[in-house]
Design a protein around this motif. Structure first.
Motif, PDB file in Angstrom:
ATOM      1  N   ALA A  76      -9.530 -26.789  27.707  1.00 16.56           N
ATOM      2  CA  ALA A  76     -10.439 -27.912  27.476  1.00 16.56           C
ATOM      3  C   ALA A  76     -11.888 -27.447  27.475  1.00 16.56           C
ATOM      4  O   ALA A  76     -12.709 -27.921  26.670  1.00 16.56           O
ATOM      5  CB  ALA A  76     -10.221 -28.980  28.549  1.00 16.56           C
ATOM      6  N   THR A  77     -12.213 -26.515  28.355  1.00 13.53           N
ATOM      7  CA  THR A  77     -13.568 -25.978  28.405  1.00 13.53           C
ATOM      8  C   THR A  77     -13.890 -25.199  27.139  1.00 13.53           C
ATOM      9  O   THR A  77     -14.959 -25.356  26.538  1.00 13.53           O
ATOM     10  CB  THR A  77     -13.732 -25.084  29.647  1.00 13.53           C
ATOM     11  N   ALA A  78     -12.959 -24.355  26.713  1.00 17.33           N
ATOM     12  CA  ALA A  78     -13.167 -23.587  25.483  1.00 17.33           C
ATOM     13  C   ALA A  78     -13.289 -24.516  24.281  1.00 17.33           C
ATOM     14  O   ALA A  78     -14.117 -24.295  23.381  1.00 17.33           O
ATOM     15  CB  ALA A  78     -12.012 -22.607  25.291  1.00 17.33           C
ATOM     16  N   TRP A  79     -12.481 -25.559  24.247  1.00 12.15           N
ATOM     17  CA  TRP A  79     -12.491 -26.532  23.145  1.00 12.15           C
ATOM     18  C   TRP A  79     -13.865 -27.191  23.028  1.00 12.15           C
ATOM     19  O   TRP A  79     -14.373 -27.394  21.935  1.00 12.15           O
ATOM     20  CB  TRP A  79     -11.402 -27.558  23.411  1.00 12.15           C
ATOM     21  N   GLU A  80     -14.493 -27.492  24.182  1.00 11.51           N
ATOM     22  CA  GLU A  80     -15.798 -28.151  24.165  1.00 11.51           C
ATOM     23  C   GLU A  80     -16.932 -27.176  23.876  1.00 11.51           C
ATOM     24  O   GLU A  80     -17.905 -27.526  23.195  1.00 11.51           O
ATOM     25  CB  GLU A  80     -16.043 -28.854  25.503  1.00 11.51           C
ATOM     26  N   LEU A  81     -16.841 -25.962  24.387  1.00 17.92           N
ATOM     27  CA  LEU A  81     -17.929 -24.998  24.243  1.00 17.92           C
ATOM     28  C   LEU A  81     -17.753 -24.082  23.033  1.00 17.92           C
ATOM     29  O   LEU A  81     -18.422 -23.051  22.929  1.00 17.92           O
ATOM     30  CB  LEU A  81     -18.052 -24.160  25.519  1.00 17.92           C
ATOM     31  N   THR A  82     -16.877 -24.446  22.137  1.00 11.32           N
ATOM     32  CA  THR A  82     -16.646 -23.655  20.938  1.00 11.32           C
ATOM     33  C   THR A  82     -17.946 -23.362  20.194  1.00 11.32           C
ATOM     34  O   THR A  82     -18.887 -24.170  20.210  1.00 11.32           O
ATOM     35  CB  THR A  82     -15.669 -24.390  19.996  1.00 11.32           C
ATOM     36  N   ALA A  83     -17.982 -22.230  19.515  1.00 13.67           N
ATOM     37  CA  ALA A  83     -19.137 -21.891  18.679  1.00 13.67           C
ATOM     38  C   ALA A  83     -19.069 -22.559  17.309  1.00 13.67           C
ATOM     39  O   ALA A  83     -20.028 -22.494  16.532  1.00 13.67           O
ATOM     40  CB  ALA A  83     -19.214 -20.374  18.509  1.00 13.67           C
ATOM     41  N   LYS A  84     -17.956 -23.225  17.002  1.00 14.75           N
ATOM     42  CA  LYS A  84     -17.775 -23.841  15.685  1.00 14.75           C
ATOM     43  C   LYS A  84     -18.511 -25.181  15.621  1.00 14.75           C
ATOM     44  O   LYS A  84     -18.597 -25.905  16.613  1.00 14.75           O
ATOM     45  CB  LYS A  84     -16.285 -24.033  15.409  1.00 14.75           C
ATOM     46  N   ARG A  85     -19.018 -25.509  14.415  1.00 13.24           N
ATOM     47  CA  ARG A  85     -19.816 -26.712  14.232  1.00 13.24           C
ATOM     48  C   ARG A  85     -19.375 -27.490  12.990  1.00 13.24           C
ATOM     49  O   ARG A  85     -18.899 -26.920  12.014  1.00 13.24           O
ATOM     50  CB  ARG A  85     -21.302 -26.355  14.097  1.00 13.24           C
ATOM     51  N   THR A  86     -19.583 -28.824  13.068  1.00 16.36           N
ATOM     52  CA  THR A  86     -19.317 -29.715  11.929  1.00 16.36           C
ATOM     53  C   THR A  86     -20.620 -30.452  11.617  1.00 16.36           C
ATOM     54  O   THR A  86     -20.828 -31.586  12.053  1.00 16.36           O
ATOM     55  CB  THR A  86     -18.187 -30.703  12.282  1.00 16.36           C
ATOM     56  N   PRO A  87     -21.530 -29.824  10.858  1.00 21.25           N
ATOM     57  CA  PRO A  87     -22.836 -30.417  10.566  1.00 21.25           C
ATOM     58  C   PRO A  87     -22.767 -31.368   9.381  1.00 21.25           C
ATOM     59  O   PRO A  87     -21.732 -31.500   8.716  1.00 21.25           O
ATOM     60  CB  PRO A  87     -23.673 -29.182  10.226  1.00 21.25           C
ATOM     61  N   PRO A  88     -23.880 -32.036   9.044  1.00 18.74           N
ATOM     62  CA  PRO A  88     -23.880 -32.944   7.892  1.00 18.74           C
ATOM     63  C   PRO A  88     -23.459 -32.279   6.592  1.00 18.74           C
ATOM     64  O   PRO A  88     -22.838 -32.921   5.737  1.00 18.74           O
ATOM     65  CB  PRO A  88     -25.338 -33.417   7.833  1.00 18.74           C
ATOM     66  N   ALA A  89     -23.766 -30.981   6.444  1.00 24.93           N
ATOM     67  CA  ALA A  89     -23.384 -30.288   5.206  1.00 24.93           C
ATOM     68  C   ALA A  89     -21.868 -30.279   5.011  1.00 24.93           C
ATOM     69  O   ALA A  89     -21.383 -30.281   3.866  1.00 24.93           O
ATOM     70  CB  ALA A  89     -23.918 -28.852   5.242  1.00 24.93           C
ATOM     71  N   PHE A  90     -21.127 -30.285   6.093  1.00 31.52           N
ATOM     72  CA  PHE A  90     -19.665 -30.317   5.993  1.00 31.52           C
ATOM     73  C   PHE A  90     -19.203 -31.592   5.306  1.00 31.52           C
ATOM     74  O   PHE A  90     -18.305 -31.571   4.442  1.00 31.52           O
ATOM     75  CB  PHE A  90     -19.064 -30.219   7.397  1.00 31.52           C
ATOM     76  N   PHE A  91     -19.833 -32.701   5.642  1.00 33.47           N
ATOM     77  CA  PHE A  91     -19.419 -33.976   5.054  1.00 33.47           C
ATOM     78  C   PHE A  91     -19.903 -34.104   3.607  1.00 33.47           C
ATOM     79  O   PHE A  91     -19.311 -34.838   2.819  1.00 33.47           O
ATOM     80  CB  PHE A  91     -19.944 -35.122   5.907  1.00 33.47           C
ATOM     81  N   ALA A  92     -20.963 -33.391   3.247  1.00 35.90           N
ATOM     82  CA  ALA A  92     -21.381 -33.369   1.848  1.00 35.90           C
ATOM     83  C   ALA A  92     -20.342 -32.666   0.979  1.00 35.90           C
ATOM     84  O   ALA A  92     -20.172 -32.985  -0.203  1.00 35.90           O
ATOM     85  CB  ALA A  92     -22.737 -32.670   1.725  1.00 35.90           C
TER      86      ALA A  92
END
Length: 785
Positions: A76-92
């Motif tokens: 759960a800690t790793a899941w929250e502190l992941t380096a992966k991101r879902t920014p606005p560009a992803f939804f574009a």
């Protein structure tokens, strides 16, 4: 969708914990690409001045271990502190329609949300917006709806501070529609224990584990769902305390344990046997099993008296502290052993063996989980456990009591500070006196009621403080179209999930800080608090830098929504509370003085402080003023779907979680303890049932609910896996199988979905691959688990 070429089944013969756990933790730390950050955080998990685990609500000891986290807590800690991101560009790049085709695992594994987003129906995409614009538009949307049309859901993750603010926001708006994840798991506990012993929570603390002489486990998988409890169980076994387990599946955590923090066990062959008796009760057979134990106890008691020996019941306790014993004991004596054996699938000898062990113990505890609460008679199941404890005076003394194991990390605490649909359970007069608004008198909606309201159109707005509501609730195929008809859908979240991808007319995604992240308000670090499964309240604070500078804390988001929605006549300075959370705690102590007096100091005491538990002192806040024996009305735990069970082609299915998930969050496609790797598309079945139904291990089948045929509820294809489970029973994963649970199939009085007993039929599938899981490559080898 992702693929995994390593789909396979291999029986797991090792103990829980040990090198298997260490390897699994190392794997997810590598997967989330933030080794240093996650490692530093783990060193402060569940520690003083550190952060409370994002995962389960199991208690934190006064004297912490060097590493005070378990395998699932680390995930759960790793899941929250992941380096992966879902920014606005992803939804574009990806439309909402496209994303609906992604698996739940793929959505969440893409990483943390970084900016506030608003759904644009014309482009079918989420687009970046500003926080102030989101607050103002949501506020206008809420004002345009009637309060009774809006549901304010809480997932169980939020702190006491955020939860208290949230329920005040909803009630000042005019709504008691405050369901939370407790509605889907332990509301049967809250109802049953309140009626039986006068408190809605358990009576056991960590210290009681040090003094008990006997532990009984019912329907709780400690190895996957609350592994840190294995430390207390191991210590009990080292004192030769018997542990008796009743569960349809044999779970590794309740069989054998290697302590990852013990060099002797890690480097040698030594392990600890956990259960000294393991009884694989039929799904839904718990009330009958408890009745059988009580019947054997009464027979031994009568026999002892006839021989002129002391009886086995605590007759002084029963006479002084209880009501209803005579009726209950008469009912138990009237039950036939043949009937009890038929319902439980256990022998009379197994129930008698439990009674003999229980009778020898001066102090006994009962631990249980959702295997008891998620049935039509879930409240009765809980009260039957209390009945068994009362027979020998095992409530209100050290080393004895009832111990419900809650799931999410603050689901119990949320109820304590007012997240409830029942206005009678909040101090309305004090709220009115201090905050200049009246608590609405109308009963609000539970989770099941909220779903019904969406189906009939009476619920038009939904605000969610975390969670994945649409995946967590039953009757998925009925709920998805209704969810899309919402006029207003507001989701406070850390990652993308399927509840966000059926947005309705207006929808917002509001990204919040995770629990592990440092919460700064105007540059000043803030602290939070939670309540664990044992009623102990702890202070904590985040330790890692936020995933994005655009994230806001849950209290800040609630304050922003409240300012934009409510009349200024409400006497709450939301902005002051946003700047300084100690003001929220001061308000909590004002409204709930018995529990939270001197809150700011006591939450930092070693191990936190315990809420008052009258039953632990033999003070009974019940209608009779005594602990209440409750005579059951049914031996069958799921009588509302009983008729189809007479058909030989109908099995009883229970939903289960894997070793690689927490609630609706799937960390991976392995279930190490059950020997399944690379898939969740399996159904666990007894070998005899496979053969008699004309099937074979490895066959792909569709699973259909065997009641209400006019509404098709179907999941599949799932691959058959021969497993050690009672005849007539089967199991498959949650939340994928929620589509099989009719909305009306819920616990009486508590309305908890009865997901642990669903009548189903199987048919060979014509589909070539499973649905919302990893596509299969090759066949799962079917073998006995």
């Amino acid at each position: 969708m992702l693929t995994d070429p390593k789909t396979r089944y291999r029986p797991y013969t090792h103990a829980s914990g040990g090198w298997g756990s260490a390897k699994s933790v190392a794997s997810i730390l590598w997967q989330e690409k933030a080794l240093a950050k996650i490692g530093a955080a783990l060193a402060r998990q569940n520690k003083p001045k550190g952060f409370a685990c994002v995962s389960c609500a199991w208690a934190k000891p006064d004297d912490a271990h060097p590493l005070e986290f378990c395998e699932n807590g680390a995930k759960a800690t790793a899941w929250e502190l992941t380096a992966k991101r879902t920014p606005p560009a992803f939804f574009a790049e990806h439309s909402v329609t496209e994303l609906r085709g992604w698996s739940a695992y793929a959505l969440e594994q893409h990483g943390r949300l970084t900016h506030p987003l608003r759904y644009n129906a014309s482009t079918d995409r989420y687009e970046e917006t500003s926080w102030e614009t989101a607050y103002q538009e949501i506020g206008a949307g809420l004002r345009a709806l009637e309060p009774k049309e809006v549901v304010f859901y809480a997932s169980g993750r939020a702190s006491l501070e955020a939860s208290f603010m949230y329920q005040l926001f909803a009630r000042a708006y005019g709504s008691n529609n405050l369901p939370d994840s407790s509605n889907m798991c332990h509301e049967s506990t809250s109802v049953g224990l309140q009626e039986s012993i006068g408190v809605p929570v358990g009576t056991v603390t960590l210290n009681d584990f040090e003094h008990t002489d006997c532990l009984l486990f019912f329907g709780q998988n400690v190895g996957s769902n609350s592994p840190r409890m294995l430390h207390q169980l191991q210590q009990a076994r080292q004192r030769d305390v018997p542990i008796i387990t009743f569960n349809p599946l044999k779970e590794r955590g309740l069989q054998e344990f290697v302590n990852p923090q013990s060099p002797t066990q890690m480097l040698g062959p030594e392990s600890t046997q956990i259960s000294t008796q393991y009884h694989q009760v039929n799904i839904g057979g718990d009330t009958a099993a408890i009745t059988g134990i009580a019947k054997a106890l009464l027979e031994m008691h009568d026999s002892a008296l006839q021989r002129g020996q002391p009886g086995l019941l605590d007759e002084n306790f029963i006479a002084t502290h209880t009501s209803g014993a005579e009726s209950f004991m008469r009912y138990v004596r009237e039950q036939s052993w043949a009937r009890l054996e038929a319902v439980t699938g256990l022998t009379r000898a197994a129930m008698e063996a439990t009674a003999v062990t229980y009778a020898k113990a001066q102090r006994a505890m009962i631990v249980y989980g959702m295997g008891l609460t998620q049935h039509r008679q879930g409240v009765q199941n809980v009260q039957m456990l209390v009945n068994l404890l009362l027979l020998r005076g095992n409530i209100g003394k050290p080393g004895a009591g009832i111990c419900p194991v809650r799931g999410h990390s603050n689901v119990q605490g949320q109820r304590t500070v007012g997240i409830t649909e029942d206005p009678a359970k909040v101090p309305g007069e004090l709220i009115e006196q201090h905050f200049a608004f009246s608590v609405p008198e109308e009963m609000g909606t539970s989770t099941v009621d909220a779903c019904s309201g969406m189906l009939d159109g009476s619920v038009r707005g939904f605000v969610s403080l975390g969670g994945n509501f649409l995946r967590a609730v039953p009757d998925t195929s009925q709920m998805e179209p209704a969810w899309q008809r919402l006029k207003l859908n507001v989701q406070v979240a850390t990652k993308l999930n399927h509840s966000h991808l059926l947005p309705g007319e207006q929808a917002w995604l509001l990204p919040c800080l995770g629990r592990i992240e440092i919460d700064r308000q105007d540059g000043i670090e803030q602290c939070h608090s939670t309540e664990d499964s044992t009623g102990c309240i702890h202070g904590w604070q985040g330790v890692s830098e936020p995933a994005s500078e655009h994230l806001r804390s849950e209290p800040a988001i609630i304050a922003g929504l409240a300012r934009a929605t409510l009349s200024p006549q409400v006497a709450i300075d939301w902005e002051a509370w946003r700047r300084d959370y100690s003001l929220i705690r001061k308000a909590i102590a004002t409204i709930y003085p018995e529990i939270f007096h001197d809150f700011e100091r006591r939450m930092w005491e070693p191990g936190g402080f315990h809420r008052p538990l009258g039953a632990a002192k033999r003070e009974w806040a019940t209608e009779s003023g005594k602990a209440q024996f409750v005579t059951p009305e049914h031996l069958i735990a799921d009588d509302d779907v009983q008729a189809p069970y007479a058909r030989r082609d109908v099995l009883q299915l229970m939903t289960i979680r894997s070793n690689d998930q927490f609630n609706t969050t799937v960390y991976g496609y392995d279930d190490r303890f059950r020997g399944v790797h690379g898939t969740r598309s399996v159904i666990f079945m007894n070998t005899d049932d496979i053969v008699r139904l004309g099937l074979a291990g490895g066959d792909w089948v569709d699973v259909t609910t065997a009641v209400e045929p006019e509404i098709e509820r179907r999941v599949g294809p799932l691959q058959i896996l021969a497993y050690d489970i009672p005849q007539g029973c089967c199991a498959a994963y949650y939340p994928e199988c929620n589509a099989l649970v009719p909305l009306w199939h819920h616990a009486e009085r508590s309305k908890v979905p009865a997901a642990k007993s669903i009548p189903v039929t199987l048919s060979l599938s014509t589909a070539s691959a499973p649905g919302d899981t990893l596509p299969e490559r090759g066949r799962v080898i079917a073998a006995q688990g």
